[in-house]
Design an enzyme around this catalytic site. Sequence first.
Site, PDB file in Angstrom:
ATOM      1  N   HIS A   1      -2.453   7.695   6.780  1.00 51.41           N
ATOM      2  CA  HIS A   1      -1.070   8.667   6.304  1.00 51.41           C
ATOM      3  C   HIS A   1      -1.792   9.948   5.477  1.00 51.41           C
ATOM      4  O   HIS A   1      -1.184  10.932   5.730  1.00 51.41           O
ATOM      5  CB  HIS A   1      -0.616   7.675   5.030  1.00 51.41           C
ATOM      6  CG  HIS A   1       0.636   6.992   5.533  1.00 51.41           C
ATOM      7  ND1 HIS A   1       1.646   7.530   6.157  1.00 51.41           N
ATOM      8  CD2 HIS A   1       0.668   5.585   5.107  1.00 51.41           C
ATOM      9  CE1 HIS A   1       2.669   6.466   6.375  1.00 51.41           C
ATOM     10  NE2 HIS A   1       1.801   5.390   5.733  1.00 51.41           N
TER      11      HIS A   1
ATOM     12  N   GLY B   1       0.787  -1.014  -0.043  1.00 48.00           N
ATOM     13  CA  GLY B   1       0.159  -0.172   0.114  1.00 48.00           C
ATOM     14  C   GLY B   1       0.868   1.399   0.174  1.00 48.00           C
ATOM     15  O   GLY B   1       2.098   1.232   0.565  1.00 48.00           O
TER      16      GLY B   1
ATOM     17  N   CYS C   1       5.823  -0.083   7.841  1.00 52.69           N
ATOM     18  CA  CYS C   1       5.500   1.053   6.885  1.00 52.69           C
ATOM     19  C   CYS C   1       6.836   1.656   6.171  1.00 52.69           C
ATOM     20  O   CYS C   1       8.120   1.453   6.462  1.00 52.69           O
ATOM     21  CB  CYS C   1       5.377   2.354   7.770  1.00 52.69           C
ATOM     22  SG  CYS C   1       4.885   3.837   6.973  1.00 52.69           S
ATOM     23  N   LEU C   2       6.516   1.673   4.875  1.00 51.83           N
ATOM     24  CA  LEU C   2       7.638   2.048   3.766  1.00 51.83           C
ATOM     25  C   LEU C   2       8.438   3.438   4.315  1.00 51.83           C
ATOM     26  O   LEU C   2       9.621   3.673   3.762  1.00 51.83           O
ATOM     27  CB  LEU C   2       7.353   2.074   2.350  1.00 51.83           C
ATOM     28  CG  LEU C   2       6.737   0.943   1.679  1.00 51.83           C
ATOM     29  CD1 LEU C   2       6.089   1.257   0.313  1.00 51.83           C
ATOM     30  CD2 LEU C   2       7.694  -0.152   1.599  1.00 51.83           C
TER      31      LEU C   2
ATOM     32  N   HIS D   1      -4.476   1.992   7.994  1.00 52.52           N
ATOM     33  CA  HIS D   1      -2.870   2.574   8.034  1.00 52.52           C
ATOM     34  C   HIS D   1      -2.867   3.781   6.938  1.00 52.52           C
ATOM     35  O   HIS D   1      -2.298   4.699   7.477  1.00 52.52           O
ATOM     36  CB  HIS D   1      -1.868   1.415   7.517  1.00 52.52           C
ATOM     37  CG  HIS D   1      -0.604   1.608   7.567  1.00 52.52           C
ATOM     38  ND1 HIS D   1       0.182   1.108   8.305  1.00 52.52           N
ATOM     39  CD2 HIS D   1       0.055   2.435   6.757  1.00 52.52           C
ATOM     40  CE1 HIS D   1       1.597   1.728   8.205  1.00 52.52           C
ATOM     41  NE2 HIS D   1       1.581   2.537   7.229  1.00 52.52           N
TER      42      HIS D   1
HETATM   43 ZN   LIG Z   1       2.817   3.548   6.091  1.00 54.90          ZN
END
Ligand SMILES: [Zn+2]
Length: 186
Positions: free
Chosen positions: A140, A46, A94-95, A136
């Site tokens: 953001h 995502g 999380c990226l 999530h």
């Molecule tokens: Zn994230």
Amino acid sequence: MAARDILIIPDKRLRLKSEPVKAIDKSLRALIDDMFETMYAAPGIGLAAIQIGVPKRVIIMDLAKKDEPKQPQVFINAEVIWASEDKATYEEGCLSIPEYYEEVTRPKTVKVRFFDTDLKPQEIEAEGLLATCLQHEIDHINGVLFIDHISKLKRDMVMKKFKKAAKKTDGAKPLSEDQEPSHHIG
Ligand SMILES: [Zn+2]
């Protein structure tokens, strides 16, 4: 299309509240293309537009497993309109916070309203990984990170580590090559 750099904490842009999308034009389609390229390259499941520095309420996702065909999904102006009292706990990553994983408890089921790429209103009821991922990513676009849902002690430790890394590498990504990315939600 081009993969773009993903913002890493403590980048302050990750705390911006993203603006609603009002029209689907050429530049928005190009943004979505770039987001998919960035997410697949990471790899993640995502991504919110703000993670590549664009404060627009655009979320993309692909929850297909490795051996399954791609299932790209786009959620524009997504919002949670109902959340169950039942909670579920999943390990999240999380990226924008590479190589850090922690269990997060969220509502188990959510109803989400969003617009598709034709700007048609849609509504879905989600549970499991989809519910976690949607919550999530919607966080953001509201400037919220998954570490906001864990204890202050743990959050402070993570922030400290990334602040130190950002100083050392002057903003470059503190990534190692042998990272295990499978838990990176986005
Ligand atoms: Zn994230």
